[in-house]
Structure formats: C-alpha cells, structure tokens
Design an enzyme around this catalytic site. Sequence first.
Site: not given
Length: 341
Positions: A154-155
């Site tokens: 996600c990051y």
Amino acid sequence: MTYMTIRAAIVGPTSYTGLELIKLLLSHERIELTYLASGREQLPNIAEEFPGLIGRCEMVCRPIDAAAIGREADVVFVCLPHVAAMQHVPALLDAGLRVVDLSADYRIEDPARYASVYGHDHEDTENLADAVYGLPELFRRHIEGATLVANPGCYPTAAALAAAPLLQRSLVRDGTIVVNAASGVTGAGRGAKPHLHFPEVAEGFTAYNVGLHRHQPEIEQTLSRVKGRETTVLFVPHLLPINRGILETLYLEPADDQINEDELFTAFEDAYDEEPFIRVRNDLPNVRDVRDTNFCDMTVRLAQGRIIVFSAIDNLIKGASGQAVQNMNLMFGLDETEGLM
Ligand SMILES: NC(=O)c1ccc[n+]([C@@H]2O[C@H](COP(=O)([O-])OP(=O)(O)OC[C@H]3O[C@@H](n4cnc5c(N)ncnc54)[C@H](OP(=O)(O)O)[C@@H]3O)[C@@H](O)[C@H]2O)c1
C-alpha cells in the site's frame, strides 16, 4: 457478443483485503466467485464472519486445497501474510491457476534481499523469478498475460506513483528521497494486536519504524527500476487514527533550480493523462476523497527550493484489493477499469 466469465477464488477471505475483494468481485460483471479458501479448522460462513455480506455472499469457506481450487477457478487472489503466501502459491500455480498475491512474498526480486528484509529465507525462488510486479501505471505491459502477479504494498503504491513522473523526466537531483507517510489502522491487518486496540490508537498520532519499515526496500526497488539507477529513500511511516486511507508527502530536490511549479504540474498531467485511476489535482489531496475507490489523487508544489508531491489512496483498494482486480483485468485482457469504477 459473447462474454467470458472468469471464475475467481480467494485464499484468506477472512482478511480485510479478502472482504474488499469479495465486495469488488460481486459487482464485477465478468467474475463468478466460486471458492473461498480458509486455513481455519472450523470453516466459517463468510457472512457470519462479515455480517455486511448477509444476503450478498453467504458462501461457506472450504480448505486451502490447490487441486480443488484449480478445478473450480481460473484465478486466485492470495490474501495471506508473507511467508504463509509462498507456502501455497507454488501448488496453486501447478493447479493451472493465475495468481494475484497480495502479500510481500513475490515483490522483492532478490531472494537475499527478501531474506534480510523479512527475516525468512525465500522458499519459492523459482516462481519468484517469473513474478511480475503489479503496478499497472508503471509496468502495464508486463502484467498483461502474466501468470503470477505480485500486488504492490500500500505505501509503495502511493510513493512510486508520486515519484515516477519526476524520475522518468530526470527532473530531480540524485539523492535520498524523503517519503513521509501516514496510514489508517486497517493497513496493519485484522489480527488483534495490543498497540492497535481502539484506546491505544484513537486520538493519538505517532511515527513508527522510521527508516526501518519493510516497505522502504520495495519503494527503492521500484524507483530504481523507473529511474534506471540505484535510488535511495528515507521512509517515515505514521499510524493515523482512522480506519482506512494513506496520505504520503514526498520531498525531492529539483535538478534545475529554474523550474517552476507550472512545469512540474504539467509533467504530472502528461504522465497520467491517460490513466483512469490517477487524478492529478490542483488542490491538496485528502484521504476522504479516495475512500472506497481505486483512485490515487495527487498534486505537486514547489516551496523553499524543494519539490513536494502529495498522494492519497485507500490502502485497502488502490493499495491492495482494487489494484489486485485491476491486475486481474489486465492479466485476462479485460478493460482495466471493469468492476472498479
Ligand atoms: N491491510 C492492508 O491495507 C494491506 C495492503 C496491501 C497489502 N496487504 C497484504 O495483504 C495480505 C493480507 O492482508 P490483510 O491486512 O487483509 O490481512 P489480515 O486482515 O491480517 O488477514 C490475514 C488473513 O490470512 C489468514 N492467515 C493468517 N495466517 C495464515 C496461515 N498460516 N495459513 C492460512 N491462513 C492464514 C487469516 O485467517 P484467519 O482469519 O483464520 O486468521 C486471514 O484470513 C498481507 O500479506 C498484507 O501484508 C495488506
């Protein structure tokens, strides 16, 4: 016109990403959800696990049996923690399935690097060598027709999309890129952890794993690939007391001191003009605007001689399950936006 129906399975459907996948796949016109595979001894009805699914999906989970899944599905989404995922992926591939793995097990290309970052030897280097990193906006043509896609973290999704236009156009000086990031609590998964209990998280805001987070090498790997040269990142994650959403702020040094903000903005517009899920905005992005969507909102500023890029995603959608569906669409030659708009 005849429409092909793709049969889909999920391994680990009792996860946060599994729930999001179920909801996305139920509304995808080309997908039939055929198999939910759980490692639990007591196999749950998914609607008892997630009451929001009552009346929409009341399938009883079945064991993680690769051969059985292979008979009933064409594609499988693996929503397990790292290490657990690579213990199932080889058998799923052998059963003839296309695999989208949401864990980190097939994202880091170098097995030695994987071992140092995740503290566990890679157990499936053969398939690792063939895995495709599934960030469509940067590596689309590799994903089309792929058998095993490593769905990005996600990051790393928000960071890579934010930095790529500047690196591709050589608009930034060599040097460490600072990525300041904040994520909602679902980013840590559904399992109970004392430091993630409501009273520990609510009304607080803190950084964690500064410069040590496992996503830092993944971001560096992607940005090095985009730039064609080793690129280093200082990644500073924060835990944001909301359920879902990631906001990242990247700080970079311009290669040309004379560049102005309009030129930077144009670089982003040019890079993402044709991208259905990237919205280059004039104003500053807010996690609220991308919640429950596959969009990545971003913008760029020039201040005190620094380029500052802001990007926002929903960690469970563009940061996980939505991107997984986007990848599946590409793998099967469907319109990339099907089931996601
Ligand atoms: N959360 C996010 O925002 C996010 C974003 C991108 C990528 N990811 C990655 O996606 C994967 C799933 O994340 P998540 O947050 O959805 O996970 P989660 O909510 O913590 O759920 C983990 C799932 O894995 C199952 N599981 C755990 N250990 C297992 C084992 N040894 N054998 C079989 N099943 C096992 C759990 O089953 P039980 O319910 O029976 O325990 C559950 O279904 C992880 O690799 C994560 O790093 C997550």
